[in-house]
Design a protein around this motif. Structure first.
Motif, short mmCIF file in Angstrom:
data_model
loop_
_atom_site.label_atom_id
_atom_site.label_comp_id
_atom_site.label_asym_id
_atom_site.label_seq_id
_atom_site.Cartn_x
_atom_site.Cartn_y
_atom_site.Cartn_z
N ASN A 482 0.89 -1.10 0.01
CA ASN A 482 -0.16 -0.06 -0.11
C ASN A 482 0.82 0.97 -0.14
O ASN A 482 1.97 1.23 0.56
N VAL A 483 0.30 2.45 -0.65
CA VAL A 483 1.00 3.81 -0.49
C VAL A 483 0.08 4.30 0.32
O VAL A 483 -0.93 4.70 -0.01
N LEU A 484 0.61 5.39 1.11
CA LEU A 484 -0.07 6.33 1.82
C LEU A 484 -0.73 7.40 1.08
O LEU A 484 -0.10 7.96 0.18
N GLY A 485 -2.04 7.64 1.23
CA GLY A 485 -2.43 8.74 0.52
C GLY A 485 -3.30 8.44 -0.86
O GLY A 485 -3.68 9.32 -1.50
N SER A 486 -3.00 7.22 -1.46
CA SER A 486 -3.63 7.17 -2.66
C SER A 486 -5.00 7.15 -2.67
O SER A 486 -5.82 6.89 -1.58
N ASN A 487 -5.64 7.12 -3.84
CA ASN A 487 -7.13 7.21 -3.90
C ASN A 487 -7.77 6.21 -3.62
O ASN A 487 -7.45 4.95 -3.85
N PRO A 492 -7.18 8.53 3.55
CA PRO A 492 -8.24 9.52 3.22
C PRO A 492 -9.55 9.17 3.81
O PRO A 492 -10.41 9.86 4.36
N ILE A 493 -9.90 7.66 3.81
CA ILE A 493 -11.30 7.65 4.49
C ILE A 493 -11.10 7.48 6.03
O ILE A 493 -12.13 8.34 6.56
N PHE A 494 -9.94 7.21 6.61
CA PHE A 494 -10.03 7.70 8.10
C PHE A 494 -10.19 9.25 8.38
O PHE A 494 -10.71 9.69 9.36
N LYS A 495 -9.42 10.03 7.52
CA LYS A 495 -9.35 11.45 7.64
C LYS A 495 -10.97 11.91 7.55
O LYS A 495 -11.44 12.76 8.31
N ILE A 498 -12.88 11.17 10.47
CA ILE A 498 -12.59 11.99 11.79
C ILE A 498 -13.17 13.53 11.52
O ILE A 498 -13.75 13.94 12.37
N ALA A 499 -13.01 13.72 10.31
CA ALA A 499 -13.43 15.25 10.08
C ALA A 499 -14.97 15.39 10.36
O ALA A 499 -15.35 16.43 10.98
N ASN A 500 -15.72 14.35 10.13
CA ASN A 500 -17.04 14.46 10.40
C ASN A 500 -17.49 13.76 11.80
O ASN A 500 -18.65 13.84 12.01
N MET A 501 -16.45 13.57 12.75
CA MET A 501 -16.56 13.08 13.94
C MET A 501 -17.31 11.80 13.87
O MET A 501 -18.21 11.61 14.89
N ALA A 502 -17.29 11.08 12.93
CA ALA A 502 -17.81 9.67 12.92
C ALA A 502 -16.96 8.57 13.23
O ALA A 502 -15.93 8.76 13.56
N PRO A 503 -17.68 7.42 13.56
CA PRO A 503 -16.68 6.46 14.05
C PRO A 503 -15.67 5.91 13.01
O PRO A 503 -16.20 6.05 11.78
#
Length: 671
Positions: A482-487, A492-495, A498-503
């Motif tokens: 895996n590569v960090l930040g790829s589409n 990106p899914i975790f970010k 977290i931005a939506n304060m969702a689990p």
């Protein structure tokens, strides 16, 4: 009604005002230059007077005063012409540094040599010009003048630079107390940061922590070194620190994790300087200090590349990159451009992605011819025209469907794109006698459990078959995780969650993956492409696998939140085709190469080249009909180690040590 004329007059008056401002600026610049010349001449004159005063113990005889006044214009002219010859007057006073200091020293030294030569040749000259001896400088005064002139001119510029930096660096005053910082690392970067913070009123460096025992108890740029890095938490409590700043530009991921976890209970923000380039000139831009990012926690040692070998493959050649708009493909394009290709062909089927990478490279690399080709790699006729028109010498094949769950739902699309597309572009590369063809593969191709991994393994077998048949094209495969930040990747899914304060959703608490940054993977792909003779599967050293749960926890903490309290973590279970742990090599095992970060897989003994064409034809036939069950059956027949959970056959046995004289299978940790 015709337009009124005054508007033109207004523009005319505006133009006059602009011209007046430019003239005023020119006058100010001229006056500034004249002032600097007068200041330099004043310093030189003062230095000469002091030199005579030192020579005669501050009691210059009247005849020598007359001689000094006679000789002063000639000395000043000689010295200033030397300064002009070394371009010293044109150097900025605000940015005066060692380079300018060296020029000044050379100029003053040259003028001193000329005065010394004149003094030593005075007896011979006085025979023809009796008055020549009256304009000579004593040797002692000449030597003192060189030192004093150099010190005076340097001091003048140093004072100007100091006042300029003080005025520029001071932050606006406010009633708020400054943020109290502790600097982790008292090396070159830490000193540069401390120096930069000294000019701020909103930030204050309170203490250093550093593991160097020789620095303990000392003060560096006025900041005390108060302990080792493992004492960071206690030092923060003692000095009531507000923020922690990592000042180790070469810090690896283990060091960053160590710092962040040591102060986890204090709930203090951790920031860091970006990289070594920030302080290469002895300064650091405080505004560019940033929060610790996930890439910092996983940071690996910088990749050392054999640039000469890579440039030999890419420089002044035509390079085609498929999937040029994707995460890996776009970074490959950027890395290739560093080596000066004559032409870049950007093959991409997404119009928006192609537009973005073409626009970016056109701005960054105006000297490279860029050809945006809106083509699907499965369209042989269209792709053949691209090869025929532009004649690429190097092909880097990064285009692929890669999302495991999506391809489980759409197995036909996986086969048509990953297998048929790879066969089309690889065969065209051979037909057009491309010198080098590189395919980007994945660790999911090893003992595949997913349609995605099985389709990439089929593509690998096709490339290895072509490597045996086409001797004028060097076919190689590069496999990594895996590569960090790829589409579409997990970060990106975790970010977003977290931005939506969702689990934050994690499939399994024990799931592990290999991770690498996109630039590092792209650089190693180019390095691997310059190696081997064809048919090899090169595997990038991905380091140690990372638990996805740890990744989620670290990312939540980096956002200033507490895992399990502010942001819950939910386990959703493995999705179809997913493994708990990925592998980078199969039964064949690994061998080291000339590059420490690149390994080579030995060819599997069960590779059946004579049946490959028939198996692929059957696979493509059922894929075109969209028969999902038949596709899985065809893949199981073609790949003995493919286990999608629907096969009743016994699992593929674990690899066993090979016969005597052949190395057993190796893991990355053992190579």
């Amino acid at each position: 009604m015709p337009p009124r004329r005054p508007a033109a007059g207004i523009h005319a008056h505006g133009g006059v005002r602009v011209i007046q401002r430019l003239r005023a600026a020119g006058v100010k610049l001229a006056l500034r230059r004249i002032a600097r010349i007068l200041l330099d001449l004043g310093v030189l004159a003062l230095a000469l007077w002091l030199a005579f005063a030192l020579r005669f113990d501050w009691n210059i005889p009247v005849p020598w005063v007359r001689r000094m006044l006679l000789v002063m214009p000639w000395v000043l002219l000689c010295q200033y012409l030397a300064l002009v010859a070394f371009n010293v007057p044109r150097c900025s006073w605000q940015h005066f540094g060692f380079a300018e200091l060296g020029r000044m020293g050379a100029a003053i030294g040259l003028s001193g040599v000329l005065l010394l030569v004149a003094r030593l040749t005075a007896p011979a000259v006085s025979q023809y010009i009796p008055s020549a001896t009256h304009v000579l400088v004593p040797i002692g005064a000449a030597a003192a003048d060189v030192v004093l002139a150099f010190v005076g001119l340097a001091a003048l510029r140093a004072i100007r630079r100091g006042t300029s930096e003080h005025e520029r660096g001071r932050a606006p005053l406010s009633d708020a107390a400054p943020i109290r910082l502790i600097l982790v690392g008292a090396g070159e970067a830490g000193v540069a940061v401390a120096r930069a913070l000294d000019r701020r009123t909103d930030l204050e460096a309170i203490a250093f922590v550093d593991d160097d025992h020789a620095k303990q108890g000392t003060r560096i740029h006025g900041v005390p070194v108060c302990g080792r890095v493992d004492e960071l938490a206690s030092v923060c409590r003692h000095y009531q620190i507000d923020e922690i700043l990592i000042c180790v530009a070469s810090a690896n991921g283990a060091f960053v994790r160590r710092v962040t976890r040591d102060v986890e209970q204090l709930n203090l923000p951790v920031k860091m300087i970006p990289n070594v380039a920030e302080f290469v000139d002895g300064s650091v831009a405080v505004e560019r200090i940033r929060k610790v990012a996930l890439e910092d926690l996983l940071r690996r040692d910088p990749v050392e590349l054999n640039d000469a070998a890579i440039a030999g493959d890419l420089a002044d050649r035509t390079v085609l990159v498929s999937g040029a708009g994707g995460s890996i493909g776009s970074e490959l394009c950027r890395q290739v451009c560093r080596y000066g290709p004559r032409r870049m062909i950007l093959v991409e089927r997404s119009e928006n992605a192609l537009f973005e990478i073409h626009r970016e490279l056109r701005a960054k690399c105006p000297n490279i011819e860029l050809v945006p080709a809106l083509v699907d790699i499965t369209e042989r006729e269209h792709l053949d025209r691209v090869f025929h028109t532009w004649r690429p010498a190097v092909v880097i094949h990064a285009a692929a469907h890669k999302h495991v769950p999506m391809l489980e739902y759409n197995p036909g699309a996986a086969i048509l794109n990953n297998v048929v597309g790879t066969r089309v572009i690889a065969e065209l590369a051979g037909d057009h006698e491309v010198a080098s063809f590189v395919m980007i593969s994945t660790d999911k191709a090893v003992r595949p459990r997913s349609i995605m991994g099985a389709s990439k393994r089929c593509a690998e077998l096709l490339i290895q078959r072509l490597a045996r048949l086409q001797h004028h094209t060097k076919y190689t495969i590069v496999r990594f995780g895996n590569v960090l930040g790829s589409n579409g990747s997990v970060v990106p899914i975790f970010k977003a969650q977290i931005a939506n304060m969702a689990p934050v959703t994690v499939t399994h608490p024990d799931m592990e993956r290999y991770f690498m940054t996109i630039p590092e993977a792209s650089q190693l792909v180019l390095q691997a492409a310059s190696m081997g003779s064809g048919g090899e599967i090169f595997i990038l050293d991905m380091g140690e696998p990372v638990r996805i749960l740890d990744l989620a926890n670290d990312l939540i903490r980096l956002c200033g939140l507490v895992p399990g309290e502010d942001i819950p973590i939910e386990f959703t279970g493995l999705r179809p085709g997913e493994k708990l742990r990925e592998e980078l090599c199969g039964v064949a095992g690994l061998e080291p190469t000339s590059h420490a970060s690149i390994l080579c897989e030995r060819e599997a003994t069960w590779l059946r080249a004579e049946r490959l064409d028939r198996d692929v034809a059957e696979l493509i036939a059922v894929a075109e009909r969209g028969e999902a069950a038949a596709i899985r059956a065809a893949l199981r027949a073609m790949l003995p180690d493919f286990d999608d959970g629907e096969s009743t056959a016994s699992p593929v046995p674990e690899p066993t040590p090979a016969a005597s004289g052949v190395l057993p299978p190796l893991s990355l940790a053992h190579v």
